[in-house]
Design a protein around this motif. Structure first.
Motif, mmCIF file in Angstrom:
data_model
loop_
_atom_site.group_PDB
_atom_site.id
_atom_site.type_symbol
_atom_site.label_atom_id
_atom_site.label_comp_id
_atom_site.label_asym_id
_atom_site.label_seq_id
_atom_site.Cartn_x
_atom_site.Cartn_y
_atom_site.Cartn_z
ATOM 1 N N ALA A 71 -14.544 -5.633 -1.488
ATOM 2 C CA ALA A 71 -13.620 -4.675 -2.105
ATOM 3 C C ALA A 71 -12.457 -5.394 -2.780
ATOM 4 C CB ALA A 71 -13.097 -3.693 -1.055
ATOM 5 N N PHE A 72 -11.945 -6.441 -2.139
ATOM 6 C CA PHE A 72 -10.825 -7.175 -2.716
ATOM 7 C C PHE A 72 -11.238 -7.869 -4.014
ATOM 8 C CE2 PHE A 72 -7.845 -10.855 -2.851
ATOM 9 C CZ PHE A 72 -6.689 -10.123 -3.071
ATOM 10 N N LEU A 73 -12.414 -8.500 -4.028
ATOM 11 C CA LEU A 73 -12.886 -9.166 -5.238
ATOM 12 C C LEU A 73 -13.108 -8.148 -6.359
ATOM 13 C CD1 LEU A 73 -13.837 -11.566 -6.882
ATOM 14 C CD2 LEU A 73 -16.051 -11.410 -5.729
ATOM 15 N N THR A 74 -13.701 -7.030 -6.034
ATOM 16 C CA THR A 74 -13.926 -5.986 -7.035
ATOM 17 C C THR A 74 -12.601 -5.500 -7.604
ATOM 18 O OG1 THR A 74 -15.971 -5.336 -5.916
ATOM 19 C CG2 THR A 74 -15.011 -3.737 -7.453
ATOM 20 N N ASN A 75 -11.608 -5.295 -6.744
ATOM 21 C CA ASN A 75 -10.284 -4.879 -7.223
ATOM 22 C C ASN A 75 -9.677 -5.926 -8.147
ATOM 23 O OD1 ASN A 75 -10.303 -2.432 -5.931
ATOM 24 N ND2 ASN A 75 -9.059 -3.109 -4.201
ATOM 25 N N GLU A 76 -9.827 -7.193 -7.815
ATOM 26 C CA GLU A 76 -9.287 -8.256 -8.670
ATOM 27 C C GLU A 76 -9.969 -8.268 -10.035
ATOM 28 O OE1 GLU A 76 -6.604 -10.295 -8.177
ATOM 29 O OE2 GLU A 76 -6.251 -9.083 -6.394
ATOM 30 N N LEU A 77 -11.270 -8.007 -10.055
ATOM 31 C CA LEU A 77 -11.972 -7.915 -11.335
ATOM 32 C C LEU A 77 -11.437 -6.745 -12.150
ATOM 33 C CD1 LEU A 77 -15.646 -8.608 -10.157
ATOM 34 C CD2 LEU A 77 -14.215 -10.134 -11.552
ATOM 35 N N LEU A 78 -11.198 -5.600 -11.497
ATOM 36 C CA LEU A 78 -10.665 -4.426 -12.192
ATOM 37 C C LEU A 78 -9.249 -4.665 -12.702
ATOM 38 C CD1 LEU A 78 -12.053 -1.645 -9.827
ATOM 39 C CD2 LEU A 78 -12.861 -2.214 -12.140
ATOM 40 N N ILE A 79 -8.465 -5.416 -11.959
ATOM 41 C CA ILE A 79 -7.113 -5.774 -12.406
ATOM 42 C C ILE A 79 -7.205 -6.673 -13.633
ATOM 43 C CG2 ILE A 79 -5.066 -7.142 -11.804
ATOM 44 C CD1 ILE A 79 -5.441 -6.049 -8.893
ATOM 45 N N THR A 80 -8.087 -7.650 -13.587
ATOM 46 C CA THR A 80 -8.247 -8.569 -14.710
ATOM 47 C C THR A 80 -8.739 -7.834 -15.954
ATOM 48 O OG1 THR A 80 -8.692 -10.361 -13.166
ATOM 49 C CG2 THR A 80 -9.345 -10.726 -15.451
ATOM 50 N N LEU A 81 -9.555 -6.806 -15.763
ATOM 51 C CA LEU A 81 -10.017 -5.989 -16.879
ATOM 52 C C LEU A 81 -8.922 -5.040 -17.387
ATOM 53 C CD1 LEU A 81 -13.568 -5.133 -15.514
ATOM 54 C CD2 LEU A 81 -13.099 -6.191 -17.741
ATOM 55 N N ASP A 82 -7.805 -4.976 -16.673
ATOM 56 C CA ASP A 82 -6.693 -4.069 -16.980
ATOM 57 C C ASP A 82 -7.086 -2.605 -16.775
ATOM 58 O OD1 ASP A 82 -4.029 -3.600 -17.587
ATOM 59 O OD2 ASP A 82 -4.379 -3.429 -19.749
ATOM 60 N N PHE A 83 -7.977 -2.368 -15.817
ATOM 61 C CA PHE A 83 -8.376 -1.012 -15.473
ATOM 62 C C PHE A 83 -7.502 -0.446 -14.358
ATOM 63 C CE2 PHE A 83 -13.100 -1.288 -16.963
ATOM 64 C CZ PHE A 83 -12.668 -1.329 -18.268
ATOM 65 N N ILE A 84 -6.944 -1.341 -13.527
ATOM 66 C CA ILE A 84 -5.957 -0.921 -12.524
ATOM 67 C C ILE A 84 -4.790 -1.890 -12.595
ATOM 68 C CG2 ILE A 84 -7.622 0.237 -11.015
ATOM 69 C CD1 ILE A 84 -7.610 -2.148 -9.173
ATOM 70 N N LYS A 85 -3.656 -1.438 -12.118
ATOM 71 C CA LYS A 85 -2.436 -2.245 -12.195
ATOM 72 C C LYS A 85 -2.339 -3.193 -11.009
ATOM 73 C CE LYS A 85 -1.006 -0.380 -15.921
ATOM 74 N NZ LYS A 85 -1.390 -1.064 -17.108
ATOM 75 N N SER A 86 -1.808 -4.360 -11.291
ATOM 76 C CA SER A 86 -1.569 -5.354 -10.254
ATOM 77 C C SER A 86 -0.274 -5.016 -9.531
ATOM 78 C CB SER A 86 -1.452 -6.739 -10.900
ATOM 79 O OG SER A 86 -1.047 -7.689 -9.946
ATOM 80 N N GLU A 87 -0.200 -5.388 -8.256
ATOM 81 C CA GLU A 87 1.056 -5.230 -7.525
ATOM 82 C C GLU A 87 2.099 -6.226 -8.015
ATOM 83 O OE1 GLU A 87 0.469 -5.233 -3.301
ATOM 84 O OE2 GLU A 87 -1.137 -3.764 -3.435
ATOM 85 N N ASP A 88 1.638 -7.308 -8.606
ATOM 86 C CA ASP A 88 2.529 -8.314 -9.169
ATOM 87 C C ASP A 88 3.045 -7.793 -10.511
ATOM 88 O OD1 ASP A 88 3.782 -10.481 -10.346
ATOM 89 O OD2 ASP A 88 2.073 -11.841 -10.163
ATOM 90 N N LYS A 89 4.312 -7.459 -10.552
ATOM 91 C CA LYS A 89 4.908 -6.858 -11.761
ATOM 92 C C LYS A 89 4.861 -7.790 -12.965
ATOM 93 C CE LYS A 89 5.978 -3.146 -9.602
ATOM 94 N NZ LYS A 89 5.016 -2.106 -9.612
ATOM 95 N N ASP A 90 4.786 -9.099 -12.747
ATOM 96 C CA ASP A 90 4.762 -10.062 -13.841
ATOM 97 C C ASP A 90 3.347 -10.381 -14.321
ATOM 98 O OD1 ASP A 90 7.544 -10.306 -13.800
ATOM 99 O OD2 ASP A 90 7.451 -11.815 -12.213
ATOM 100 N N PHE A 91 2.338 -9.787 -13.679
ATOM 101 C CA PHE A 91 0.949 -10.083 -14.033
ATOM 102 C C PHE A 91 0.612 -9.518 -15.406
ATOM 103 C CE2 PHE A 91 -3.526 -8.845 -14.255
ATOM 104 C CZ PHE A 91 -4.140 -10.052 -13.987
ATOM 105 N N LYS A 92 -0.011 -10.350 -16.212
ATOM 106 C CA LYS A 92 -0.529 -9.914 -17.508
ATOM 107 C C LYS A 92 -2.003 -10.315 -17.557
ATOM 108 C CE LYS A 92 3.685 -10.092 -20.287
ATOM 109 N NZ LYS A 92 4.592 -9.784 -19.304
ATOM 110 N N PRO A 93 -2.891 -9.334 -17.731
ATOM 111 C CA PRO A 93 -4.326 -9.657 -17.768
ATOM 112 C C PRO A 93 -4.649 -10.641 -18.890
ATOM 113 C CG PRO A 93 -3.977 -7.279 -17.746
ATOM 114 C CD PRO A 93 -2.642 -7.921 -17.929
#
Length: 144
Positions: A71-93
């Motif tokens: 689940a964590f890896l899948t979430n990271e992939l979705l964050i990288t795709l910019d489909f969900i927001k990262s908890e890290d406010k400075d993160f830019k996909p």
């Protein structure tokens, strides 16, 4: 980092090296680094390097799904795709969404890709269709 990813792809392709060699340089037990690598790889994939990049993605995700929480890896992939927001406010996909989805769409058919992850990614692909070029054909590849 982007330049190093491009160099690794070109080197692997031109020397005929095993794309799995990328595993030596990447901590696939770290879901964030795995997703970031695939995102950066999606920025350098070309028609000439698609096969090499696909083999790298398959090797990286197979290794990562063995050692990471699915689940964590899948979430990271979705964050990288910019489909969900990262908890890290400075993160830019750092990814080309269409290229990354193309790579992942071929990988989800592999036996190592967990069924729950397939369904989760497919649901987000349908939900985020407006962000995807040629969304109809991409969505079709994620039909599960």
């Amino acid at each position: 980092y982007q330049r190093r990813v491009r160099e690794a792809v070109v080197s692997t392709q031109s020397t005929g090296s095993d794309p799995k060699a990328v595993l030596n340089a990447l901590d696939t037990a770290n879901a964030s680094k795995t997703a970031a690598f695939i995102g950066r790889l999606s920025k350098v994939v070309t028609n000439e390097t698609t096969d090499t990049c696909q083999k790298m993605v398959n090797a990286v995700l197979a290794s990562s799904y063995e050692s990471c929480n699915h689940a964590f890896l899948t979430n990271e992939l979705l964050i990288t795709l910019d489909f969900i927001k990262s908890e890290d406010k400075d993160f830019k996909p750092v990814s080309d969404t269409d290229a990354m989805l193309n790579l992942i769409s071929k990988t989800i058919a592999e036996p190592f890709f967990p069924e729950t992850s397939k369904k989760t990614v497919a649901a987000f692909v349908r939900k985020e269709a407006k962000k995807i070029k040629n969304s109809a054909s991409v969505i079709e590849r994620f039909e599960i």
